[in-house]
Design an enzyme around this catalytic site. Structure first.
Site, PDB file in Angstrom:
ATOM      1  N   HIS A 182      40.087  32.458  41.054  1.00 25.93           N
ATOM      2  CA  HIS A 182      38.950  32.943  40.255  1.00 25.93           C
ATOM      3  C   HIS A 182      37.945  33.747  41.063  1.00 25.93           C
ATOM      4  O   HIS A 182      36.858  34.026  40.553  1.00 25.93           O
ATOM      5  CB  HIS A 182      38.186  31.773  39.641  1.00 25.93           C
ATOM      6  CG  HIS A 182      38.945  31.014  38.608  1.00 25.93           C
ATOM      7  ND1 HIS A 182      38.834  31.271  37.257  1.00 25.93           N
ATOM      8  CD2 HIS A 182      39.821  29.999  38.717  1.00 25.93           C
ATOM      9  CE1 HIS A 182      39.605  30.431  36.585  1.00 25.93           C
ATOM     10  NE2 HIS A 182      40.222  29.647  37.460  1.00 25.93           N
ATOM     11  N   LYS A 232      23.407  34.276  33.094  1.00 29.30           N
ATOM     12  CA  LYS A 232      24.526  33.879  33.942  1.00 29.30           C
ATOM     13  C   LYS A 232      23.941  33.226  35.184  1.00 29.30           C
ATOM     14  O   LYS A 232      22.715  33.231  35.370  1.00 29.30           O
ATOM     15  CB  LYS A 232      25.383  35.088  34.336  1.00 29.30           C
ATOM     16  CG  LYS A 232      24.549  36.272  34.877  1.00 29.30           C
ATOM     17  CD  LYS A 232      25.399  37.468  35.245  1.00 29.30           C
ATOM     18  CE  LYS A 232      25.871  38.263  34.071  1.00 29.30           C
ATOM     19  NZ  LYS A 232      27.275  38.497  33.979  1.00 29.30           N
ATOM     20  N   ARG A 233      24.796  32.638  36.027  1.00 32.12           N
ATOM     21  CA  ARG A 233      24.274  32.087  37.273  1.00 32.12           C
ATOM     22  C   ARG A 233      23.512  33.168  38.040  1.00 32.12           C
ATOM     23  O   ARG A 233      23.852  34.352  37.962  1.00 32.12           O
ATOM     24  CB  ARG A 233      25.425  31.574  38.151  1.00 32.12           C
ATOM     25  CG  ARG A 233      26.045  30.309  37.651  1.00 32.12           C
ATOM     26  CD  ARG A 233      25.057  29.174  37.662  1.00 32.12           C
ATOM     27  NE  ARG A 233      24.854  28.693  39.006  1.00 32.12           N
ATOM     28  CZ  ARG A 233      25.003  27.433  39.388  1.00 32.12           C
ATOM     29  NH1 ARG A 233      25.351  26.501  38.510  1.00 32.12           N
ATOM     30  NH2 ARG A 233      24.783  27.064  40.626  1.00 32.12           N
ATOM     31  N   LYS A 251      25.697  39.309  41.318  1.00 35.39           N
ATOM     32  CA  LYS A 251      25.537  39.576  39.879  1.00 35.39           C
ATOM     33  C   LYS A 251      24.338  40.501  39.619  1.00 35.39           C
ATOM     34  O   LYS A 251      24.156  41.020  38.543  1.00 35.39           O
ATOM     35  CB  LYS A 251      25.400  38.272  39.103  1.00 35.39           C
ATOM     36  CG  LYS A 251      26.668  37.394  39.180  1.00 35.39           C
ATOM     37  CD  LYS A 251      26.488  36.096  38.421  1.00 35.39           C
ATOM     38  CE  LYS A 251      27.609  35.089  38.654  1.00 35.39           C
ATOM     39  NZ  LYS A 251      28.799  35.317  37.813  1.00 35.39           N
ATOM     40  N   THR A 301      32.979  36.090  31.617  1.00 30.89           N
ATOM     41  CA  THR A 301      33.367  35.709  30.261  1.00 30.89           C
ATOM     42  C   THR A 301      32.167  35.863  29.324  1.00 30.89           C
ATOM     43  O   THR A 301      32.333  36.058  28.127  1.00 30.89           O
ATOM     44  CB  THR A 301      33.884  34.248  30.217  1.00 30.89           C
ATOM     45  OG1 THR A 301      33.030  33.440  31.048  1.00 30.89           O
ATOM     46  CG2 THR A 301      35.307  34.153  30.711  1.00 30.89           C
ATOM     47  N   LYS A 356      31.511  37.257  25.280  1.00 28.60           N
ATOM     48  CA  LYS A 356      30.747  36.567  24.231  1.00 28.60           C
ATOM     49  C   LYS A 356      29.698  37.495  23.622  1.00 28.60           C
ATOM     50  O   LYS A 356      29.487  37.520  22.412  1.00 28.60           O
ATOM     51  CB  LYS A 356      30.078  35.306  24.803  1.00 28.60           C
ATOM     52  CG  LYS A 356      31.089  34.263  25.260  1.00 28.60           C
ATOM     53  CD  LYS A 356      30.452  33.193  26.136  1.00 28.60           C
ATOM     54  CE  LYS A 356      31.520  32.449  26.923  1.00 28.60           C
ATOM     55  NZ  LYS A 356      30.971  31.616  27.995  1.00 28.60           N
TER      56      LYS A 356
HETATM   57  O1  H53 Z   1      35.133  31.991  37.154  1.00 22.88           O
HETATM   58  C1  H53 Z   1      35.128  32.682  35.918  1.00 22.88           C
HETATM   59  C2  H53 Z   1      35.107  34.164  36.123  1.00 22.88           C
HETATM   60  C3  H53 Z   1      33.957  34.567  37.042  1.00 22.88           C
HETATM   61  C4  H53 Z   1      33.985  33.730  38.316  1.00 22.88           C
HETATM   62  C5  H53 Z   1      33.982  32.266  37.967  1.00 22.88           C
HETATM   63  C6  H53 Z   1      34.007  31.310  39.124  1.00 22.88           C
HETATM   64  C7  H53 Z   1      33.228  30.154  39.049  1.00 22.88           C
HETATM   65  O2  H53 Z   1      32.494  29.923  37.958  1.00 22.88           O
HETATM   66  C8  H53 Z   1      33.240  29.232  40.110  1.00 22.88           C
HETATM   67  C9  H53 Z   1      34.027  29.443  41.204  1.00 22.88           C
HETATM   68  C10 H53 Z   1      34.803  30.582  41.271  1.00 22.88           C
HETATM   69  O3  H53 Z   1      35.585  30.785  42.321  1.00 22.88           O
HETATM   70  C11 H53 Z   1      34.792  31.501  40.227  1.00 22.88           C
HETATM   71  O4  H53 Z   1      32.885  34.046  39.091  1.00 22.88           O
HETATM   72  O5  H53 Z   1      34.058  35.928  37.331  1.00 22.88           O
HETATM   73  O6  H53 Z   1      34.975  34.799  34.884  1.00 22.88           O
HETATM   74  C12 H53 Z   1      36.336  32.225  35.133  1.00 22.88           C
HETATM   75  O7  H53 Z   1      37.499  32.777  35.632  1.00 22.88           O
END
Ligand code: H53
Length: 839
Positions: free
Chosen positions: A374, A565-566, A571, A673, A677
């Protein structure tokens, strides 16, 4: 105590209609009954929470038959099952979704109105289980919804954290973290299954021995053993009978009191073990990426993975004479590297406990696991110091060494004399202090490896996992993320759902591609009118909420420009702030400037130890305050930071947005994601060519997407050429003025040191290239402003965005996983005759 199933009691269960009936009258009766017999309250003394609990139990009753029938069917039909291993499941509140999936929202609304309350008020009572940080955990939750909706046999395994993601408060503009006590009033959706507890070993040493057949074996003598207790939550699909299980593990001590120590006078020591054991599932680590390399975190990972694999083996052996066909019955998906220790653990269970030889165990293991990556952030690639890993799991360490030894033996033959390759591929990083590289363990031990958006997968192949891709290209594929329209449209945006369904019927809820039918109404002025009215009403609701929550009045007719978002530098929430300050600066210089009035809405949590992210929150709040108090702005710009962004708040904000900010540095956001949305709810995107933005733009059409910024190749090239942010600072007057204004203390009551670290970081370092993208972002935002002025045109674009979002349903993602990775078929669940089918 005998807790195994006793078959002498098999008899038809007479099901009370009050536990299963779906009509208003029955639900009303059941609600009263549960209020009295479960909550122990008379209606006149019941609080809103009592009523919520009574309702939740009423709905859970209606899930139970579906859930048990689902499990029974899986057992009988001996199906192949996917098991989704994830350290996070950010499921969000259950009640509304279960009502929608059961198809009884209206009936329950009527039943509840008897109590003089609105159903929405009871829904709002639910404390959301915040068992995740952000994208990764929420994706796992969307996938559970889709798995059930698509009638795929599945189990989600994770950790039942006692404290989930912290609640965020804002004090004087700064984030303050408050413990999340989501369990304090009980959780009506889960059922504890202490009879299915398992034990997990930690620490100690290994020894070899010869078994009764003369075989040479290893065994692990642990320092301590922790008990895992499963808590099950049924996850019902949309208008189907399938209710899969989310099984979360709670850690407990095997013996909660050490009488030996107590008798020796060590009163506190007598409960040490209990305290340590319970700590394992105590709290979710609040870091998104990168995760923090804390020992307890590694204990958590192993704890839930070992519990889950032991559980699978137990279920398997209940059905099958041996584990020989384990990989044919289970496909285990590793959600990122967090559960990747499972590769070594399954080997251990097969070899040490079930006495498989190495090759057979390895064949089963490799054919059982699949791994989803991810992230591309190098600092987020998980690795654990060998010293910690070996101390906690001495037997796993031996197994990992053996896996690596055999793996590198093969590599040596393929790439003779290529030491660089060997050390790059090795599961053990030996370049300095030794580490176990979890992604390498996952890659070697899995039959499939995937990224979460097309660009992300390409970058994995080219860069992060390049050596593995060269070695086994056939294992790699892309599975672009998706989100469930049940939660992110139907439940969160009933008005839009109604408007869409009125035009194209309700099939789209299960077949999101059908939204294409909306394109036929783009030219229908009446439809566009009602579309705008709906959006306005939703924005007005959010405006009320903002006023209540933070006391800021915002005008629903302004452009709602949203970034939730975080908080993370990649970001680039601070790029958004640079735009706000640019507009502010322009208005100060030219008070009569014609700009589109905007309300900027931010939400998101920062990892508690992430200084820069916390400073960005402070900056947003400081800019908000100054602008709000500046009478010359006259409400043309408003900035709101809404505290405690979570699933519940997301459901409120996505439907109300006009503009979705997806502005990460190209090549940094694996997928995103939230971007999906927003778009599904009719907001337009301003974004870079990053993650799934690229595919969203492809689907909705370039003309319906506000694109800006460097491409990934350009980012790489600029970096390679020696990126110097100062060039932008000195050559762009407006940018310089904006940065200087922030640095001067203008937004910090004259304190020029407060935002210095942030400003200096941009001017002298700028790892996420804000300055390089600044002008392109500002120009693009100007285009957004102009476009918004033409409301008819804007509505067309919004409708087209929704119409073309079919690809981003998590149903599509799950179908792809099923067909290409898991090879799992749907299984229909038929309810017994006496259960009323879904409405
Ligand atoms: O995963 C999302 C992605 C997003 C990515 C996120 C993610 C985390 O929330 C935590 C750890 C990590 O390695 C990745 O930042 O881009 O959409 C689901 O795939």
């Amino acid at each position: 105590m005998d807790t195994s199933p006793d078959t002498s009691f098999v008899c038809p269960i007479i099901i009370e209609d009050d536990r299963t009936g779906l009509d208003t009258e029955t639900i009303r009766r059941a609600l009263r009954d549960n209020l009295l017999y479960i909550q122990g309250k008379l209606p006149e003394l019941a609080s809103k929470n009592d009523l919520y609990m009574a309702l939740a139990y009423t709905i859970r009753d209606r899930l139970l038959q579906r859930w048990l029938t689902t499990q029974q069917t899986y057992l009988k039909k001996d199906v192949r099952t996917v098991c989704y291993l994830s350290a996070e499941f950010l499921v969000g509140p259950h009640l509304a979704n279960n009502l929608i999936n059961l198809g009884i929202y209206e009936q329950v609304q009527k039943a509840v109105s008897e109590s003089g309350l609105k159903l929405e008020e009871l829904i709002a009572q639910e404390e959301e289980p915040g068992l995740g940080n952000g994208g990764l955990g929420r994706l796992a939750a969307c996938y559970l919804d889709s798995l059930s909706t698509l009638e795929i046999p599945a189990i989600g395994y994770g950790i039942r954290y006692e404290f989930g993601i912290f609640d965020q408060e804002i004090h004087d503009g700064w984030q303050v973290e408050i413990t999340d006590k989501w369990l304090q009033y009980g959780n009506p959706w889960e059922i504890a299954r202490p009879e299915s507890s398992v034990e997990v070993k930690f620490g100690g040493y290994t020894e070899s021995y010869t078994d009764e057949n003369g075989n040479y074996r290893s065994r692990w003598i642990p320092d301590y053993v922790v008990k895992g207790i499963p808590y099950d939550t049924p996850i019902l699909g949309y208008r189907v009978n399938t209710a899969n299980t989310m099984r979360l593990w709670k850690s407990e001590a095997c013996e909660s009191f050490d009488f030996g120590r107590f008798n020796r006078g060590d009163y506190y020591g007598a409960v040490d073990n209990k305290v340590h054991s319970e700590n394992i599932s105590k709290v979710l680590y609040p870091n998104d990426e990168p995760i923090q390399g804390k020992e307890l975190r590694l204990e958590q990972q192993y704890f839930f993975v070992s519990c889950s694999l032991q559980d699978l083996i137990r279920i398997h052996l209940y059905e099958n004479p041996s584990l020989d066909n384990f990989h044919q019955k289970w496909s285990v998906q590793l959600n990122d590297t967090h559960p990747s220790v499972g590769v070594a653990e399954l080997m251990r269970l097969l070899i040490d406990v079930h006495h498989f030889d190495w090759d057979k165990a390895w064949f089963i293991t490799q054919n059982t696991f699949a791994y989803t990556n991810h992230t591309l952030l190098p600092e987020a690639l998980e690795k654990w110091p060998l010293s910690i890993f070996g101390r906690l799991f001495p037997r796993l360490m031996e197994i990992i060494y053996e896996i690596n030894y055999r793996f590198l033996d093969k590599i040596r033959i393929i790439y003779p004399h290529d030491d660089g390759k060997m050390s790059r591929l090795s599961i053990i990083d030996e370049s300095g202090e030794k580490y176990v590289r979890m992604a390498h363990l996952a890659c070697v031990g899995s039959q499939a490896i995937n990224g979460v958006a097309a660009l992300h997968t390409e970058l994995l192949k080219k860069d992060v996992l390049r050596d593995f891709y060269e070695l086994f290209p056939e294992k790699f594929s892309n599975k672009t993320n998706g989100v469930t329209p049940r939660r992110w449209m139907v439940s969160s945006n009933p008005r839009l759902t109604f408007a869409i369904t009125e035009k194209i019927g309700e099939n789209w809820i299960k077949h999101l591609e059908d939204l294409r039918g909306l394109e036929n109404y783009v030219d229908d002025g009446g439809f566009r009118d009602s579309w705008r009215r709906i959006k306005y009403d939703i924005k007005a609701d959010l405006a009320n909420y903002i006023d209540k929550k933070v006391g800021i009045k915002v005008d629903p007719s302004t452009l709602f420009d949203v970034q939730v978002k975080r908080i993370h530098e990649y970001k680039r929430q601070h790029l958004n702030v640079l735009h706000i300050v640019t507009l502010y600066h322009r208005l100060k210089n030219n008070p009569n400037l014609d700009i589109t009035p905007r309300t900027f809405i931010f939400g998101g949590k920062a990892a508690p130890g992430y200084f820069m992210a916390k400073l960005i929150i402070k900056l947003i709040n400081s800019v908000a305050e100054v602008i709000d108090n500046d009478p010359t702005i006259g409400g043309r710009l408003k900035v709101v930071f809404l505290p405690d962004y979570n699933v519940t708040f997301g459901q409120r904000v996505y439907p109300a947005a006009d503009l979705s900010e997806q502005i990460s540095t190209a090549g940094k956001e694996a997928s995103g994601t939230g971007n999906m949305k927003f778009s599904m709810n009719g907001s337009l995107t301003i974004g870079t060519l990053d993650g799934a933005n690229i595919e969203i733009r492809e689907e909705v059409g370039a003309e319906n997407f506000f694109l800006f910024g460097l491409t990934t190749e350009e980012v790489y090239a600029k970096k390679a050429a020696g990126y110097n942010p100062q060039e932008y600072y000195y050559h762009n007057e407006e940018l310089r003025a904006v940065l200087d204004l922030i640095g001067s203390g203008f937004f910090s009551r004259g304190d020029s040191s407060l935002f210095r670290p942030l400003v200096d970081n941009l001017i002298y370092n700028d790892p996420y290239m804000l300055l390089a993208d600044y002008q392109s972002y500002i120009d693009c935002q100007e285009g957004v402003g102009w476009a918004y002025k033409d409301q008819e045109h804007w509505s067309r674009l919004a409708i087209l965005n929704v119409a073309r979002m079919g690809k981003f349903s998590s149903d599509r993602s799950i179908r792809e996983y099923c067909e290409e990775i898991w090879r799992i078929q749907p299984v229909k669940i038929e309810l017994p005759d006496y259960i009323q089918a879904n409405a």
